[in-house]
Design a protein around this motif. Structure first.
Motif, PDB file in Angstrom:
ATOM      1  N   THR A  74       4.185   0.591  -0.842  1.00 30.33           N
ATOM      2  CA  THR A  74       3.410   0.708   0.448  1.00 30.33           C
ATOM      3  C   THR A  74       4.127   1.835   1.281  1.00 30.33           C
ATOM      4  O   THR A  74       3.387   2.631   1.775  1.00 30.33           O
ATOM      5  CB  THR A  74       3.321  -0.776   1.316  1.00 30.33           C
ATOM      6  N   THR A  75       5.159   1.708   1.703  1.00 29.99           N
ATOM      7  CA  THR A  75       5.899   2.693   2.503  1.00 29.99           C
ATOM      8  C   THR A  75       7.371   2.271   2.510  1.00 29.99           C
ATOM      9  O   THR A  75       8.035   1.425   2.002  1.00 29.99           O
ATOM     10  CB  THR A  75       5.614   2.619   3.952  1.00 29.99           C
ATOM     11  N   THR A  87       3.313  -4.331  -1.561  1.00 32.81           N
ATOM     12  CA  THR A  87       2.266  -5.443  -1.199  1.00 32.81           C
ATOM     13  C   THR A  87       1.564  -5.525  -2.554  1.00 32.81           C
ATOM     14  O   THR A  87       1.564  -4.663  -3.503  1.00 32.81           O
ATOM     15  CB  THR A  87       1.437  -4.926  -0.251  1.00 32.81           C
ATOM     16  N   VAL A  93      -4.142  -2.085   2.989  1.00 33.62           N
ATOM     17  CA  VAL A  93      -3.018  -1.418   4.094  1.00 33.62           C
ATOM     18  C   VAL A  93      -3.907  -0.375   5.008  1.00 33.62           C
ATOM     19  O   VAL A  93      -4.537   0.636   4.533  1.00 33.62           O
ATOM     20  CB  VAL A  93      -2.266  -0.359   2.947  1.00 33.62           C
ATOM     21  N   ARG A  95      -2.704   0.886   7.913  1.00 31.71           N
ATOM     22  CA  ARG A  95      -1.684   2.146   8.280  1.00 31.71           C
ATOM     23  C   ARG A  95      -0.436   1.840   7.756  1.00 31.71           C
ATOM     24  O   ARG A  95       0.243   0.423   7.807  1.00 31.71           O
ATOM     25  CB  ARG A  95      -1.794   2.603   9.727  1.00 31.71           C
ATOM     26  N   ALA A  96       0.556   2.750   7.697  1.00 32.71           N
ATOM     27  CA  ALA A  96       1.872   2.692   7.383  1.00 32.71           C
ATOM     28  C   ALA A  96       2.610   3.879   7.977  1.00 32.71           C
ATOM     29  O   ALA A  96       2.276   4.752   7.977  1.00 32.71           O
ATOM     30  CB  ALA A  96       2.107   2.592   5.599  1.00 32.71           C
ATOM     31  N   GLU A  97       3.867   3.404   8.068  1.00 31.48           N
ATOM     32  CA  GLU A  97       4.713   4.291   8.780  1.00 31.48           C
ATOM     33  C   GLU A  97       6.195   4.084   8.558  1.00 31.48           C
ATOM     34  O   GLU A  97       6.764   3.210   8.628  1.00 31.48           O
ATOM     35  CB  GLU A  97       4.593   4.555  10.359  1.00 31.48           C
ATOM     36  N   ASP A  98       7.120   5.202   8.658  1.00 29.75           N
ATOM     37  CA  ASP A  98       8.573   4.965   8.586  1.00 29.75           C
ATOM     38  C   ASP A  98       9.040   5.535   9.916  1.00 29.75           C
ATOM     39  O   ASP A  98       8.876   6.344  10.306  1.00 29.75           O
ATOM     40  CB  ASP A  98       9.030   5.581   7.252  1.00 29.75           C
ATOM     41  N   THR A 114       7.133   0.051   8.188  1.00 30.49           N
ATOM     42  CA  THR A 114       5.979  -0.705   8.910  1.00 30.49           C
ATOM     43  C   THR A 114       4.835  -0.495   8.304  1.00 30.49           C
ATOM     44  O   THR A 114       4.348   0.558   8.023  1.00 30.49           O
ATOM     45  CB  THR A 114       6.106  -0.017  10.352  1.00 30.49           C
ATOM     46  N   ALA A 115       3.952  -1.614   8.254  1.00 33.41           N
ATOM     47  CA  ALA A 115       2.669  -1.647   7.496  1.00 33.41           C
ATOM     48  C   ALA A 115       1.759  -2.458   8.346  1.00 33.41           C
ATOM     49  O   ALA A 115       2.218  -3.671   9.008  1.00 33.41           O
ATOM     50  CB  ALA A 115       2.486  -1.913   6.307  1.00 33.41           C
TER      51      ALA A 115
END
Length: 272
Positions: A74-75, A87, A93, A95-98, A114-115
């Motif tokens: 996922t991220t 996941t 999902v 949204r996702a971010e690092d 983060t997701a």
């Protein structure tokens, strides 16, 4: 306790039960096959990984782990300085971010993976209000924010990162949120207490399985945890035992931490 004592993943008209696993995998430098067996046996919907591979061909290693455990990358990973999220296909999902945290000279760089996930609704049928976000009502799924973290070994930096973690979760603006990871602190430590003062510590709220996560050979410390926001029912949380197809030797060989598994009940939130 045997794994069967913890409920499996379910979706009903009033709530979704989600299984969350937190696991420091030491950059997959140990027995990869044993690691995959442990994760598969936990049957998670979400895996919050710490110390994911970060260097040469790290994406290939992450893809291998996802494939061997029946999950989806996922991220995170190198882009989050170690934390990663996998996941199941059950999770949509959104949204996702690092996020990379401020670096203290001489110390290891830290970050958050983060997701925002949705459970129990169609992947394309959630209505959008003027906020542009899918609603939880009307049988369209329950939204859950997830942050995988690995906090500093240095006490002062770790305490500051605990505050950043709480701010990060609040900024997700979701009905439910969890933080999971290697806190590098015991429950009586300042950073651990800072997180547990705002979120509910899964083990302390509803202990299941065993407590200590480090190290697998002689577990004596609980430095890993899963923390949940208000409204989430923690059905059980702890180090699983009696996993099907997994031996104690597998747990010792897979990595230098024991996994933490939780079953969480997310009641549906009616639209305003």
């Amino acid at each position: 306790m045997p794994l069967a004592d913890l409920p499996g993943s379910t979706t009903g008209p009033d709530a979704a039960v989600v299984r969350v696993l937190s696991y420091n995998i030491r950059s997959m430098r140990d027995d990869r096959e044993a690691l995959a067996r442990v994760i598969r046996a936990c049957a998670p919907d979400v895996v919050c990984v710490q110390e994911a591979p970060r260097f040469f061909r790290w994406r290939k290693a992450a893809a291998w782990l996802a494939r061997e455990t029946g999950l989806v990358y996922t991220t995170g990973g190198a882009t989050a300085a170690g934390p990663m999220i996998l996941t199941s296909l059950r999770a949509h999902v959104e949204r996702a971010e690092d996020t990379l945290l401020p670096r203290v000279p001489g110390l290891h760089r830290r970050g958050f993976a983060t997701a925002v996930l949705r459970f129990g609704g169609g992947h394309r049928d959630a209505p959008l209000r003027d906020t542009g976000r899918p609603e939880n009502g009307g049988g369209k799924g329950v939204r859950l924010g997830v942050v995988s973290c690995h906090l500093s070994l240095a006490a002062a930096e770790r305490y500051e990162q605990a505050g950043m973690l709480l701010d990060h979760l609040t900024a997700l603006d979701v009905p439910y949120a969890i933080a999971a990871g290697d806190i590098n602190d015991r429950p009586d430590g300042r950073a651990f207490r800072r997180i547990a003062g705002k979120l509910r510590d899964g083990w302390a709220t509803e202990p299941w399985g065993s407590e200590a996560t480090f190290s697998p050979k002689e577990p004596q410390q609980r430095i890993d945890g899963i923390f949940a926001s208000e409204g989430i029912e923690i059905i059980g949380c702890g180090v699983p035992a009696g996993l099907p197809g997994v031996t104690d030797a597998d747990l010792r060989a897979a990595t230098d931490h024991l996994p933490v598994l939780a079953a969480l009940r997310l009641p549906r939130v009616s639209p305003a």
